[in-house]
Structures are given as C-alpha cells and as structure tokens.
Design a protein around this motif. Structure first.
Motif, PDB file in Angstrom:
ATOM      1  N   MET A   1       0.849  -1.190   0.000  1.00  0.00           N
ATOM      2  CA  MET A   1       0.000   0.000   0.000  1.00  0.00           C
ATOM      3  C   MET A   1       0.890   1.247   0.000  1.00  0.00           C
ATOM      4  N   ARG A   2       0.467   2.256  -0.755  1.00  0.00           N
ATOM      5  CA  ARG A   2       1.230   3.502  -0.863  1.00  0.00           C
ATOM      6  C   ARG A   2       0.505   4.624  -0.111  1.00  0.00           C
ATOM      7  N   VAL A   3       1.251   5.330   0.735  1.00  0.00           N
ATOM      8  CA  VAL A   3       0.683   6.405   1.554  1.00  0.00           C
ATOM      9  C   VAL A   3       1.405   7.710   1.236  1.00  0.00           C
ATOM     10  N   PHE A   4       0.628   8.725   0.857  1.00  0.00           N
ATOM     11  CA  PHE A   4       1.200  10.044   0.566  1.00  0.00           C
ATOM     12  C   PHE A   4       1.026  10.944   1.788  1.00  0.00           C
ATOM     13  N   ILE A   5       2.065  11.685   2.143  1.00  0.00           N
ATOM     14  CA  ILE A   5       2.006  12.626   3.267  1.00  0.00           C
ATOM     15  C   ILE A   5       2.127  14.042   2.723  1.00  0.00           C
ATOM     16  N   SER A   6       1.106  14.852   2.977  1.00  0.00           N
ATOM     17  CA  SER A   6       1.118  16.269   2.591  1.00  0.00           C
ATOM     18  C   SER A   6       1.453  17.101   3.825  1.00  0.00           C
ATOM     19  N   MET A  54       0.131  11.693  -5.833  1.00  0.00           N
ATOM     20  CA  MET A  54      -1.270  11.777  -5.423  1.00  0.00           C
ATOM     21  C   MET A  54      -2.183  10.911  -6.280  1.00  0.00           C
ATOM     22  N   ASP A  55      -1.724  10.545  -7.465  1.00  0.00           N
ATOM     23  CA  ASP A  55      -2.468   9.599  -8.304  1.00  0.00           C
ATOM     24  C   ASP A  55      -2.185   8.156  -7.908  1.00  0.00           C
ATOM     25  N   GLU A  56      -1.011   7.903  -7.337  1.00  0.00           N
ATOM     26  CA  GLU A  56      -0.585   6.538  -7.037  1.00  0.00           C
ATOM     27  C   GLU A  56      -0.962   6.083  -5.641  1.00  0.00           C
ATOM     28  N   CYS A  57      -1.196   6.999  -4.717  1.00  0.00           N
ATOM     29  CA  CYS A  57      -1.375   6.611  -3.318  1.00  0.00           C
ATOM     30  C   CYS A  57      -2.753   5.994  -3.069  1.00  0.00           C
ATOM     31  N   HIS A  58      -2.812   5.112  -2.070  1.00  0.00           N
ATOM     32  CA  HIS A  58      -4.073   4.521  -1.629  1.00  0.00           C
ATOM     33  C   HIS A  58      -4.635   5.265  -0.422  1.00  0.00           C
ATOM     34  N   CYS A 139      -4.459   2.677   8.543  1.00  0.00           N
ATOM     35  CA  CYS A 139      -3.979   2.142   7.268  1.00  0.00           C
ATOM     36  C   CYS A 139      -4.043   0.616   7.246  1.00  0.00           C
ATOM     37  N   ARG A 140      -3.705  -0.020   8.354  1.00  0.00           N
ATOM     38  CA  ARG A 140      -3.774  -1.484   8.415  1.00  0.00           C
ATOM     39  C   ARG A 140      -5.195  -1.979   8.173  1.00  0.00           C
ATOM     40  N   ALA A 141      -6.168  -1.208   8.648  1.00  0.00           N
ATOM     41  CA  ALA A 141      -7.570  -1.642   8.575  1.00  0.00           C
ATOM     42  C   ALA A 141      -8.204  -1.382   7.214  1.00  0.00           C
ATOM     43  N   HIS A 142      -7.487  -0.688   6.314  1.00  0.00           N
ATOM     44  CA  HIS A 142      -8.066  -0.329   5.012  1.00  0.00           C
ATOM     45  C   HIS A 142      -7.144  -0.773   3.883  1.00  0.00           C
ATOM     46  N   ALA A 143      -6.967  -2.086   3.788  1.00  0.00           N
ATOM     47  CA  ALA A 143      -6.131  -2.632   2.710  1.00  0.00           C
ATOM     48  C   ALA A 143      -6.800  -2.365   1.364  1.00  0.00           C
ATOM     49  N   PRO A 144      -6.060  -1.831   0.389  1.00  0.00           N
ATOM     50  CA  PRO A 144      -6.671  -1.468  -0.899  1.00  0.00           C
ATOM     51  C   PRO A 144      -6.841  -2.668  -1.813  1.00  0.00           C
ATOM     52  N   GLN A 145      -7.714  -2.509  -2.801  1.00  0.00           N
ATOM     53  CA  GLN A 145      -7.830  -3.483  -3.874  1.00  0.00           C
ATOM     54  C   GLN A 145      -6.652  -3.318  -4.828  1.00  0.00           C
ATOM     55  N   PRO A 146      -6.212  -4.398  -5.477  1.00  0.00           N
ATOM     56  CA  PRO A 146      -5.112  -4.263  -6.453  1.00  0.00           C
ATOM     57  C   PRO A 146      -5.492  -3.323  -7.600  1.00  0.00           C
ATOM     58  N   ASP A 147      -4.523  -2.566  -8.071  1.00  0.00           N
ATOM     59  CA  ASP A 147      -4.708  -1.678  -9.227  1.00  0.00           C
ATOM     60  C   ASP A 147      -5.913  -0.766  -9.046  1.00  0.00           C
ATOM     61  N   THR A 149      -5.817   2.611  -7.805  1.00  0.00           N
ATOM     62  CA  THR A 149      -5.607   4.052  -7.849  1.00  0.00           C
ATOM     63  C   THR A 149      -5.821   4.579  -9.266  1.00  0.00           C
ATOM     64  N   PRO A 150      -6.040   5.902  -9.416  1.00  0.00           N
ATOM     65  CA  PRO A 150      -6.203   6.465 -10.763  1.00  0.00           C
ATOM     66  C   PRO A 150      -5.024   6.169 -11.683  1.00  0.00           C
TER      67      PRO A 150
END
Length: 406
Positions: A1-6, A54-58, A139-147, A149-150
């Motif tokens: 999972m990818r996490v973006f920090i602003s 910001m397009d790649e992060c989950h 973040c642990r509780a919200h595992a993303p689906q594969p592929d 992100t936009p």
C-alpha cells in the motif's frame, strides 16, 4: 500500500517536524511512503512528481499546521486529495490538525471550506507517537484493492490498448523514446505495452506529444483516437479541477464556479469538467451565447429552456427531469460576471445545474467576482500561456489523427 504525506515544507515549530518524522517512520515499517521533503518556494513550478504521488497513493495524510493553512502548495494538494475522495469511496484521506489548529478552523478556513474536508476522516490529536500509531492502525484496517488508484487504472487502460499492437512496431517506438527493450524475457510484449503506458501516464503535455508521435506508426486510427480522447484534458491543473466535484456534490450549499480564460465555451470549460470527472460521459454542456443584452437573467434563462426544449423537455418539466436524470449539466456563461441579483436568481432557479461563469482572460479580474459570495473562483488561476499551448497541442493531435486516417 502507498501512503502520501502532505505537509508544509516550513514547519511552524520543531514539534511539527517531530509529527512528520514520527508518521513517516511508523508508516515505512509496513507501507511505501510517498513524501517530498524538498522546500518549494511560492514562485516555483508545481513539481510533476507530486501529481504522480497523489495519483498513485491509496491513503493520504494531510498534516495541517498554521503554516500549512496559508501554504499555496498544501492548499493545492488538499484540493487534489479531496477530489479523489469525492470520486472514490475507498480512498482514505486522513486530516491531522497540528500546533493548536482545530478541526473547525480547517473546515471554516476560506481556502479549505469548499473542499468538504469535514466529510472525511480527522485523526484525534496526541503526541507524535500516538498520532503516528493511530494513522498506522487506520492504514492497516483499510487494505486497498489491487490496481485501484487512478494511476493504476490509467496504466491498465493504456496497456490494454497498446497490447493489441504489433510487437516490433512497439519496440521501434520504445527505442525512439530511449527505452530499453532487450532482456525482458517471458511476457515481453505485455511488459513493453505496460512500460510505454506508464511512460505516457507519467508524461507532461510536451512529453505526451512526443510519445504519441512515436506511437503513431504502431497504432491504427481507432487506437489513436481512443488514446487522444483520454489525454486531451490532462493539461488542466489537477488542483483546479479537483475543486469541482466537491462543489457539485454539495447540494445543501449551492455554489457556482468561476473560471478565467479565452476559450471557456469552445475548449477550456469542457476540458476542466472532463479533467474533474476523468472523462466519464454522464455530463453535458449548455453553452450560453456571448451576445447577452440588457436583460441577462431573462436571456440566459431562455437559452437554458431552449436547450431542453430542443430535447423535447418542456419548460415546466425541466426541474423534474433534472431531479431524475443521471446526466449532470454544466452551464457555461461567458464574461462578464452578472451582478448579485442575476447571479442568485440563476443559481436558485436552476439548483440542479452547475454554472461556470467567465471571470476574465488573464485572471479572475472581473471586479464583480469579489461581490458574489457563492461564486468559487478556481485556483490556481489559469495561465493564458498554458491555455493557448493546450489548445495548440490539441490541434497538433488532430494533425496526427488525420495522418493516421489517410
């Protein structure tokens, strides 16, 4: 999972930097962190890699200090991230107030209020370690689906289009672009198509033209047409387009949108909406004639009614039709901006429509802009050079398409 920090590149205090470091360190133990620590000055250009992040992060974490509230860059990032959350139910946007900043202060701040951040997740305050642990737990509780992100979706879509092409011709295009094509082993064609797709998805406007030009001999007319259709609106600044969906979705507080530029009706307005909704087709445009006389309310109303009458929808049926329609309609009204009375009458008379008002050429320079509380002028302001360059590039793409179709 990818996490973006602003975050603000100029923290208010060493304590703010401790929060950033704690969150970064905690997340890196389990996830890929997308973080730009470089200091960006107000007059510097927007770094392309931030759009990619910001397009790649989950998941996105928005650290809001007092400096962040005033930062143009954080404001742009927040607009883009709120845009993603408005369009993607599974996208997680976590807002963390720092340095005495409160949740209400963020929600009511003039530059953040239209983003509807209150609809997303706020992380309770605490010391740096506590806040970092809360974010990590979320973040642990919200595992993303594969592929999911936009960027993933765009690369998949482009890869599928390119995979139908001749392998040798794709290799020629990749070589022309300076890409390595040897030693890919099994599934080489699939990897080549994905590599070219990624190159195209990451590219800016000038680079996109270069890639399309290299691909034109590898694709047929239909493929080129589909490729260009998905690219024509990508020149629009993501931070500006990102402000549109939250405004449209807020039916309780109806607003209109202000957009500057020379080609609002013929090019720019449509591109902004297409960028905002990623080219999805459930929308249409009502173009108001620029020759508006002394009775703007009556004339604009008549043109809207005439539009629907041409589609066999009577005047007294417009409201009920719009209530049930799956299509959203955008009304593009050229400059000048109407006065307050006309503006309010139009927005209240047609609450299901979204109005775009032209606010000037080089900027939001119409003096009435500041007199209309419900008009949200898009930021960043559209550069005339960018608009002209995008319009010219569209003409270049049409030349490529014409050459392929011969």
């Amino acid at each position: 999972m990818r996490v973006f920090i602003s975050h603000s590149s100029q923290p208010d205090s060493p304590r703010d930097a401790e929060y950033l470091n704690a969150v970064d360190t905690a997340l890196r133990t389990e996830f890929e962190v997308l973080l730009d620590r470089k200091s960006i000055e107000a007059n510097q250009e927007w770094p392309c890699e931030l759009n990619a992040y910001m397009d790649e992060c989950h998941v996105a974490v928005l650290l809001v200090s007092r400096n962040a509230l005033q930062s143009d860059w954080v404001n742009r990032e927040a607009a883009i991230l709120a845009w993603r959350r408005a369009l993607e139910q599974d996208f997680q946007l976590l807002t963390v107030p720092l340095g005495g900043v409160t949740r209400d202060e963020i929600l009511k701040h003039g530059r953040f209020s239209a983003m509807e951040l209150g609809r997303w997740q706020f992380i309770p305050s605490g010391d740096p370690a506590e806040v970092a642990e809360r974010i990590l737990t979320h973040c642990r509780a919200h595992a993303p689906q594969p592929d999911s992100t936009p960027m993933d979706q765009q690369v998949l879509k482009l890869s599928a289009l390119l995979a139908d092409s001749n392998h040798d011709l794709l290799c020629m295009a990749a070589t022309e672009l300076g890409m390595e094509t040897a030693g890919w082993g099994a599934r080489a064609h699939e990897k080549l198509a994905r590599g070219l797709a990624r190159r195209l998805a990451d590219a800016g406007p000038d680079e996109q033209y270069k890639v399309v030009l290299a691909l034109d001999h590898a694709l047929d007319e239909g493929q080129i047409r589909r490729l260009l259709r998905g690219m024509e609106y990508l020149w629009v600044p993501a931070a500006a387009a990102g402000r549109i969906p939250p405004l449209v979705a807020n039916v309780e507080k109806r607003s209109a949108i202000g957009l500057n530029g020379k080609r609002l009706l013929t090019f720019t307005g449509r591109n902004y909406v297409d960028r905002a909704y990623r080219g999805k087709s459930n929308r249409d445009f009502i173009l108001i004639d620029s020759a508006i006389g002394q009775q703007p309310l009556q004339e604009i109303t008549q043109q809207i009614e005439k539009y629907f009458e041409s589609r066999d929808i009577r005047r007294d049926e417009i409201s009920s039709y719009l209530e049930s329609s799956r299509t959203h309609y955008f009304v593009l009204v050229p400059a000048p901006v109407p006065d307050l009375e006309v503006f309010d009458a139009l927005v209240d008379q047609f609450p299901q429509l979204t109005f775009f008002f032209g606010t000037g050429l080089a900027g939001h320079d119409d003096p009435r802009v500041g007199m209309l509380p419900r008009l949200v002028a898009l930021e960043p302001v559209l550069s005339p050079d960018l608009e002209h360059k995008a319009w010219s590039r569209q003409k270049d793409f049409e030349v490529i398409l014409n050459n392929v179709s011969r």
